[in-house]
Structures are given as structure tokens and as C-alpha cells.
Enzyme design. Structure first.
Site, short mmCIF file in Angstrom:
data_model
loop_
_atom_site.label_atom_id
_atom_site.label_comp_id
_atom_site.label_asym_id
_atom_site.label_seq_id
_atom_site.Cartn_x
_atom_site.Cartn_y
_atom_site.Cartn_z
N ASP A 9 32.60 137.29 36.93
CA ASP A 9 32.00 138.12 38.12
C ASP A 9 32.98 139.00 38.85
OD1 ASP A 9 30.41 138.36 40.18
OD2 ASP A 9 30.69 136.77 41.26
N ASP A 111 26.83 143.17 37.90
CA ASP A 111 28.25 142.74 38.20
C ASP A 111 28.61 141.52 37.75
OD1 ASP A 111 27.26 141.35 40.22
OD2 ASP A 111 28.39 142.13 41.75
N GLU A 112 27.81 140.84 37.05
CA GLU A 112 28.17 139.30 36.48
C GLU A 112 27.54 139.18 35.25
OE1 GLU A 112 26.67 136.27 38.69
OE2 GLU A 112 25.34 137.70 39.76
#
EC number: 2.7.7.7
Length: 396
Positions: A9, A111-112
Site C-alpha cells: 500500500d 495504489d495497492e
């Protein structure tokens, strides 16, 4: 052998990626080290904070609040507009780097992602392997990440949230009691504001209290969602990592709303529009889907996603709308919505599709209708033929 699952993350992704771009362009200030935020469109969204630096957090600035309030807390705060093309490229760079470590990657959001590294540790301990990944991202791409480690996706994701930024955290079964159960129930994955309120009404304040609660009562009150959050509170998650591939494995469409919505009719019309677009793109690729998921982001920037695996592969817009609408109604807790998205996955070609003999005539009619509409819209424009639910919107 137990699986080894990582959840990677990015720390304050939008702000970090903006900072990296500015430094590459020769700017002297690293905006991650000063009070700064990424702000939304001030005209249509009244300037909400999309991401904040650690120094900004010390002033009490929180994601989702207005820039007006952020400036009152810190008059000298630096505000930068979002740059989504930059974020897309940064996300792709991270995914390409991670593929060097394992092919078993599931991109969960921009984003993860999840990584199944069970067979890729090369004799190393999981924390050591995670440290190598984390440092490679920092040194090669210029931003930091958290890595959560466990034996399933749920616990890995919860682990990555335990201590930030730039940290590696574990959350194994034997650690749940000490690390996860004391947390407020609202911090459990898939427990939104509405669900938290309902659980609080049952005097469930912590994840541990939810884990020990009578699951039959939860199922009676909240149906399948009650059972799911009870399982999550007990660390139970049997889902697999969907392998990341370069070829198209899913088709998605989402929209950020100009204002937060709670009106069911308006939300349904937006959902229909998204599905219309997806259906045409699916057929253009000569594909069928076997899984549909709906994603929402609430006004307080919490993200939720529910997925349904289908018994039969579908490509008709009508089927996509019906499934998406059902999924949405099951997951939405009436919170104001600022983003709505639909994703079609488990794509397969027409030659591998099995159609139920009971639905064959209906499916054939829908297929002919969809292809006819696709052809007309390509020639004369998307708005030349509209579903009645959308036409009513224009006539009012």
C-alpha cells in the site's frame, strides 16, 4: 503449507507521487516534508483534501475535509491539484517492479495490490523478502509503501494499516487477539460508517467484540454481510489472489460525482450509464464476463467493493445492469456516494461460453439487440438511442 500473502500500500499515494514528479522536474522542496495537501476541484467539490503530508496531519488536517478548513488549521499550507495521469504512470511503474518478484499479483486499486509470494521467497523469511521489495520501491521509484504480511488477503490488508508510514507489519492468526481485536470495529475492512453505527447499537465497539458475537444474530440482522464481517473479525478469508496479467483481464468504468449523492434513482441512472459503456466495450472485444463487481467511495473517502461470480458468462447490457444493480443494493448502506464504479472480470471468448438451454432464446434476442444498438450508436452517436430510465432524466 500456509500461504504467504503481502499487501503493498503506497503511503499517501497522490501526495507522494506528486512529490516525486516535482523533484524529478528540479524543484527543491519535497512536499512530503512540509505541510501540504492534494486538493480537489474547488469549483465543483469545494476543494476537498484528497491526500495530506505527515506534517499536515500534525495540524489536524484530515482527508475529505474542505480546503477552507485545512487553511484555517494551517494558513501556510501548500495546496496542489491532482494529476491523475501522473498517478496512473506511477502505479504502472510499481506494478512492473513487483512483477519481478512474483507473477501472482492482484492490483486492488491504483495504489495497492496483493502478492502471493508463497513459492517465491527463495529461502528468505517473509519479513526479509518484504523489506527488499519495500526498499526497491523507495530507491528506484522514490516513494514509500507499507507491506502487510499474513496468510490471507484480509489479514495482510489489515496488517498494512497497523503502523505507518514506510513499515512492514505482520498479522498472523496467533496475533489477531493482541493486534486486531482491540481496534475500533469501524477499522475492520468492509465495515463502513453505516455498518459501524448498527454494530455500535448492538454494543459492539471493537473488532474483538464483533468476533465473539453470536454470528446467527448478525446473519439474521445483516444477512450475508453480517456473516462476512464476523468471519473477517475472526481472520477468516478464503479468497484467492487473482493473477495479474498483461493481457486484458477486466474492463472497468467509474465516475467521480459532481456532488455527493444519496438519491437512489439518480444513482441507478449513473449505474445504468456505466453498464451501457461496459457492455459495448465487452462486445467490441468479443468477450463475455463471468464476474461483476461494484465499487463505491463514500463522502468520507471510504472504499467498498462487492463482487459476484456468475453461473453463466454474460455479455448483454441488460444482464450487466441487473447484476450490478443487485450487487449495489446489497452493499450500499445509504452513505453519501462520491464515486461509483463497475468492473467486469473473468473474461472469456465466445467459443468457451456455455448458455443455459432455458435462457437460450432470451440470450440470443438480447445479443442481437445489443449488437444492433452498438452499431447504431457507433454510426450516429451514443445518445441517439437511450434506455427509458435515462430518457426520463432528460425529459424532466
Amino acid at each position: 503449507m500456509s500461504k504467504v500473502i503481502f499487501h503493498v500500500d503506497v503511503n499517501s499515494a497522490f501526495l507522494s507521487w506528486t512529490a516525486v514528479e516535482k523533484l524529478k522536474n528540479g524543484e527543491d522542496i519535497d512536499i512530503r516534508k512540509v505541510p501540504s495537501v492534494i486538493g480537489g476541484d474547488e469549483k465543483s467539490r469545494h476543494g476537498v483534501v484528497l491526500a495530506k503530508s505527515t506534517p499536515a496531519k500534525k495540524y489536524g488536517i484530515v482527508t475529505g475535509e474542505s480546503l477552507y478548513h485545512a487553511r484555517k488549521k494551517c494558513p501556510n499550507i501548500l495546496v496542489f491539484p491532482p494529476r491523475f495521469d501522473t498517478y496512473r504512470k506511477a502505479s504502472e511503474s510499481m506494478m512492473n517492479l513487483l512483477k519481478r518478484f512474483t507473477p501472482h499479483i492482484e492490483k486492488y486499486s491504483i495504489d495497492e495490490c496483493f502478492m502471493d509470494v508463497t513459492n517465491d521467497l527463495r529461502g528468505m523469511e517473509s519479513v526479509e523478502f518484504a523489506s527488499i521489495i519495500k526498499e526497491r520501491i523507495k530507491n528506484e521509484l522514490g516513494f514509500t509503501v507499507n507491506v502487510g504480511i499474513s496468510t490471507n488477503r484480509l489479514l495482510a490488508k489489515m496488517a498494512s494499516e497497523l503502523n505507518k508510514p514506510d513499515k512492514i507489519n505482520t498479522l498472523y492468526k496467533h496475533e489477531i487477539k493482541d493486534k486486531m481485536w482491540p481496534l475500533p470495529v469501524g477499522e475492520l475492512f468492509m465495515v463502513g460508517k453505516s455498518m459501524k453505527r448498527k454494530l455500535n447499537e448492538l454494543h459492539i465497539k471493537t473488532i474483538g467484540e464483533l468476533a465473539k458475537y453470536d454470528v446467527n444474530i448478525l446473519k439474521a440482522k445483516f444477512k450475508s454481510h453480517g456473516n462476512m464481517v464476523w468471519e473477517y473479525a475472526n481472520g477468516i478469508d478464503n479468497s484467492d489472489i487473482s493473477r495479474y496479467r498483461d493481457e486484458i483481464k477486466c474492463i472497468s468504468n467509474e465516475t467521480t460525482l459532481s456532488m455527493d449523492l444519496t438519491d437512489t434513482e439518480k444513482i441507478h441512472k449513473i449505474l445504468v450509464t456505466l453498464c451501457e459503456n461496459l457492455g459495448q466495450r465487452l462486445r467490441d472485444a468479443n468477450k463475455y464476463c463471468t464476474s461483476i463487481s461494484v465499487n463505491i467511495r463514500t463522502s468520507d473517502f471510504r472504499n467498498y467493493s462487492h463482487q459476484k461470480k456468475l453461473k453463466n458468462a454474460v455479455s448483454s447490457t441488460r444482464d450487466i445492469i441487473l447484476y450490478a444493480d443487485k450487487i449495489f443494493n446489497e452493499m450500499w448502506g445509504r452513505e453519501p456516494i462520491r464515486l461509483l464504479g463497475v468492473q467486469l472480470s473473468g473474461l472469456c471468448s465466445g467459443s468457451s461460453v456455455q448458455i443455459s438451454m432455458f435462457d437460450e432464446k432470451t440470450d440470443t434476442r438480447n445479443e442481437i439487440l445489443d449488437k444492433t444498438l452498438d452499431s447504431i450508436r457507433k454510426k450516429y452517436g451514443d445518445n441517439v438511442i437511450m434506455r427509458s430510465v435515462l430518457l426520463e432524466k432528460e425529459e424532466k
